[in-house]
Scaffold this motif. Structure first.
Motif, PDB file in Angstrom:
ATOM      1  N   PRO A 195       0.814  -1.219   0.000  1.00  0.00           N
ATOM      2  CA  PRO A 195       0.000   0.000   0.000  1.00  0.00           C
ATOM      3  C   PRO A 195       0.844   1.264   0.000  1.00  0.00           C
ATOM      4  CG  PRO A 195       0.063  -0.937   2.190  1.00  0.00           C
ATOM      5  CD  PRO A 195       0.753  -1.929   1.292  1.00  0.00           C
ATOM      6  N   ILE A 196       0.238   2.356  -0.439  1.00  0.00           N
ATOM      7  CA  ILE A 196       0.856   3.678  -0.350  1.00  0.00           C
ATOM      8  C   ILE A 196       0.450   4.286   0.992  1.00  0.00           C
ATOM      9  CG2 ILE A 196       0.953   5.994  -1.322  1.00  0.00           C
ATOM     10  CD1 ILE A 196       0.363   4.809  -4.038  1.00  0.00           C
ATOM     11  N   ASP A 243      -3.930  -9.044   4.031  1.00  0.00           N
ATOM     12  CA  ASP A 243      -4.840  -9.672   3.076  1.00  0.00           C
ATOM     13  C   ASP A 243      -4.525  -9.203   1.662  1.00  0.00           C
ATOM     14  OD1 ASP A 243      -6.989  -7.327   2.410  1.00  0.00           O
ATOM     15  OD2 ASP A 243      -6.354  -7.238   4.499  1.00  0.00           O
ATOM     16  N   ASP A 244      -4.881  -9.995   0.714  1.00  0.00           N
ATOM     17  CA  ASP A 244      -4.550  -9.726  -0.691  1.00  0.00           C
ATOM     18  C   ASP A 244      -5.252  -8.490  -1.217  1.00  0.00           C
ATOM     19  OD1 ASP A 244      -4.504 -13.258  -1.566  1.00  0.00           O
ATOM     20  OD2 ASP A 244      -2.941 -11.930  -0.742  1.00  0.00           O
ATOM     21  N   GLN A 245      -6.472  -8.234  -0.728  1.00  0.00           N
ATOM     22  CA  GLN A 245      -7.213  -7.086  -1.259  1.00  0.00           C
ATOM     23  C   GLN A 245      -6.493  -5.779  -0.959  1.00  0.00           C
ATOM     24  OE1 GLN A 245      -9.739  -6.788  -3.192  1.00  0.00           O
ATOM     25  NE2 GLN A 245      -9.720  -4.573  -3.074  1.00  0.00           N
ATOM     26  N   LEU A 246      -5.977  -5.647   0.235  1.00  0.00           N
ATOM     27  CA  LEU A 246      -5.256  -4.431   0.602  1.00  0.00           C
ATOM     28  C   LEU A 246      -3.990  -4.299  -0.223  1.00  0.00           C
ATOM     29  CD1 LEU A 246      -4.809  -1.977   2.441  1.00  0.00           C
ATOM     30  CD2 LEU A 246      -3.677  -3.505   4.049  1.00  0.00           C
ATOM     31  N   MET A 247      -3.277  -5.406  -0.392  1.00  0.00           N
ATOM     32  CA  MET A 247      -2.000  -5.342  -1.084  1.00  0.00           C
ATOM     33  C   MET A 247      -2.173  -5.093  -2.572  1.00  0.00           C
ATOM     34  SD  MET A 247      -0.284  -5.623   1.551  1.00  0.00           S
ATOM     35  CE  MET A 247       1.376  -5.625   0.924  1.00  0.00           C
ATOM     36  N   SER A 248      -3.372  -5.269  -3.099  1.00  0.00           N
ATOM     37  CA  SER A 248      -3.589  -5.023  -4.529  1.00  0.00           C
ATOM     38  C   SER A 248      -3.780  -3.542  -4.842  1.00  0.00           C
ATOM     39  CB  SER A 248      -4.827  -5.792  -5.009  1.00  0.00           C
ATOM     40  OG  SER A 248      -6.009  -5.219  -4.471  1.00  0.00           O
TER      41      SER A 248
END
Length: 540
Positions: A195-196, A243-248
């Motif tokens: 994330p930024i 979780d993957d959603q945040l990292m995307s």
């Protein structure tokens, strides 16, 4: 007798002859009325801080001498009540440098930096803040909204994004000018995964009014740090869920839009020069921004599905079965940036059409991002983008006020913003002309050359045949011509030379450059030298 060193909490207005041992935590320059002075925040060994003003007369001498994170012994300064409009310290006093002030013993004292006290976003939303006190906030960029990425006449660089903290509370954040430029540069050049994370020191909270509650920068005191290698950002990153959603969400689209739903008020809609029914919009021969009323009948299914993958750099469609996804400009995007594109079948009275609703407005309407909705469907075992979510079924059979961009060359109508208030619907209807007005074109219209570095997240996509949001199912009423009334036909029979007002007398439309659609184009204008043709309707 040697004057003892005092603590900042003991300082008062009774004298000027104070001596304190402090560390400089921050400093900045302020330009006011053409004069530049310096301000800084100092802290002592007890963790008490205070704001210091160094007037213009002494700024040049001490600007190089005083360094951030260095310690000094300061003596002889004036003490005043802290009446600053924006306070970087909540101390009830402020200090003012004088000709007798001294700064000695550089880096002799062992004074640790105090822990950063971040303002929880939940407290800001709950109203637990002071308008005059600057705050520190930290969070990750959840979604980027309206951006003004090119400065111009009357326009300042601007970036808007949704910030989330560790409690999953979100808040709008707006960056201006140099701060916006720094964010845009970082976002465009970012190659990191994850994330930024944005940290604002001395940010200003703006109460909700014309625009939503938000935190923004001041023009001098604020410090912007993005994914920097400092303890506060490291701790925040380590505390985030894995979780993957945040990292995307690592590569986010920062694009320039001419309008945004959150920045358009009801008064803006009602003052639009082109307020007209759908039938009139579909007759316009220029690219035009219009306000109208229409009922959404349903969401139309297309071969493209309900979402697309966006390029992280330019916002165009990024194609491919697996990452990296590549847009037509050749940019590679490693992550899936999911954006809505919905084709809405709409109608008003006897006219039908199709409005294309893009990501920002669709997210606002549905109350969930395209990325999250797609994740929910994948978790339910649905991976085909042609499988439309049941949530979309609830959009139909409702009437809205729309601001739309009509593009006659490609026969597309894109939603710029919408409102669903019944009172506003009636107000807009009341502004519809009793007669059908067809604005004539100027004899010469200037068209801005597209900027290769600028694009709209919403108005992107596809080949020339696919540029229409209605490529598969264009409505039959894209060109509505007003029929000749019986009275007019009778007059024509009596006087064959009678000049029939007809849309066919319009000047030929200006041929615009080939797509992409995200170029900046001026809206339609009426000619200042020609009268408007008015076609009267027969009263039944």
């Amino acid at each position: 007798m040697l004057r003892p060193v005092a603590f900042l909490r003991d300082i008062n207005e009774k004298k000027d002859f104070w001596k304190v041992a402090v560390k400089v935590t921050d400093k900045w320059s302020v330009v006011k009325d053409g004069m530049e002075h310096m301000e800084m925040v100092i802290v002592d060994a007890k963790g008490t801080d205070i704001q210091v003003i160094i007037p213009t007369a002494y700024r040049a001498e001490y600007e190089k001498l005083i360094k951030v994170n260095s310690t000094y012994t300061l003596s002889n300064f004036q003490v005043f009540p802290n009446d600053l409009v924006f306070k970087a310290s909540d101390n009830k006093y402020k200090l003012k440098w004088t000709g007798g002030t001294t700064a000695v013993d550089a880096n002799v004292h062992d004074i640790p930096l105090p822990n950063m006290k971040f303002k929880p976003l939940a407290e800001i939303i709950a109203g637990k803040w002071r308008a005059d006190l600057l705050v520190h906030v930290i969070g990750y960029v959840h979604e980027i909204g309206y951006c003004q990425v090119m400065a111009g006449t009357g326009k300042k660089l601007q970036v808007n994004f949704l910030m989330k903290d560790l409690s999953d509370i979100s808040l709008n954040c707006t960056l201006w000018e140099d701060y916006a430029a720094k964010f845009i540069k970082f976002n465009n050049e970012n190659k990191e995964t994850g994330p930024i994370i944005v940290m604002l020191k001395y940010g200003k909270i703006k109460e909700e009014g014309k625009y939503p509650l938000s935190v923004t920068n001041t023009y001098s005191a604020t410090k912007l740090l993005i994914n920097e290698d400092i303890a506060e950002i490291k701790r925040f990153r380590e505390s985030l869920p894995k979780d993957d959603q945040l990292m995307s969400q690592t590569q986010l689209v920062c694009t320039q839009s001419q309008s945004s739903s959150q920045f358009i008020t009801d008064d803006d809609l009602l003052s639009n020069p082109l307020i007209m029914p759908l039938a009139d919009i579909l007759q316009l021969q220029e690219i035009s921004y219009c306000v109208t009323v229409a009922e959404v009948e349903k969401v139309n299914s297309t071969k493209f599905g309900w979402y697309y993958f966006a390029c992280f750099k330019c916002g165009k469609i990024a194609k491919g079965d697996n990452p990296p996804y590549t847009c037509e400009s050749g940019h590679n995007t490693e992550t899936e940036i999911v954006r809505y594109k919905l084709d809405l079948n709409v109608s008003y009275e006897n006219t039908k059409g199709t409005f294309v609703m893009w990501d920002r407005e669709a997210t606002q309407l549905l109350g969930i991002s395209a990325a999250q909705l797609r994740t929910n469907m994948i978790q339910a075992g649905i991976t085909n983008r042609l499988e439309y979510p049941m949530l979309l079924d609830g959009i139909g059979e409702k009437t809205y006020v729309f601001k739309v961009k009509w593009q006659p060359k490609w026969k597309t109508t894109s939603v710029v913003c919408y409102r669903d208030a019944d009172a506003l619907v009636n107000l807009v209807k009341a502004k519809f002309p009793n007669a059908k007005v067809i604005p004539l074109l100027n004899e010469s219209v200037g068209v801005d050359k597209p900027n290769d570095n600028t694009s709209l997240t919403e108005e992107v996509t596809m080949s020339a045949q696919e540029l229409s949001g209605t490529a598969e199912n264009d409505p039959d009423t894209l060109s509505q011509l007003t029929p000749i009334s019986d009275k007019l036909q009778l007059k024509l029979n009596k006087d064959p030379s009678f000049d029939i007002p007809t849309p066919m007398t319009l000047v030929q439309p200006v041929m615009l450059p080939n797509p992409p659609l995200f170029e900046e184009i001026i809206p339609a204008k009426q000619s200042s030298s020609k009268r408007v043709k008015v076609i009267k309707t027969e009263k039944k």
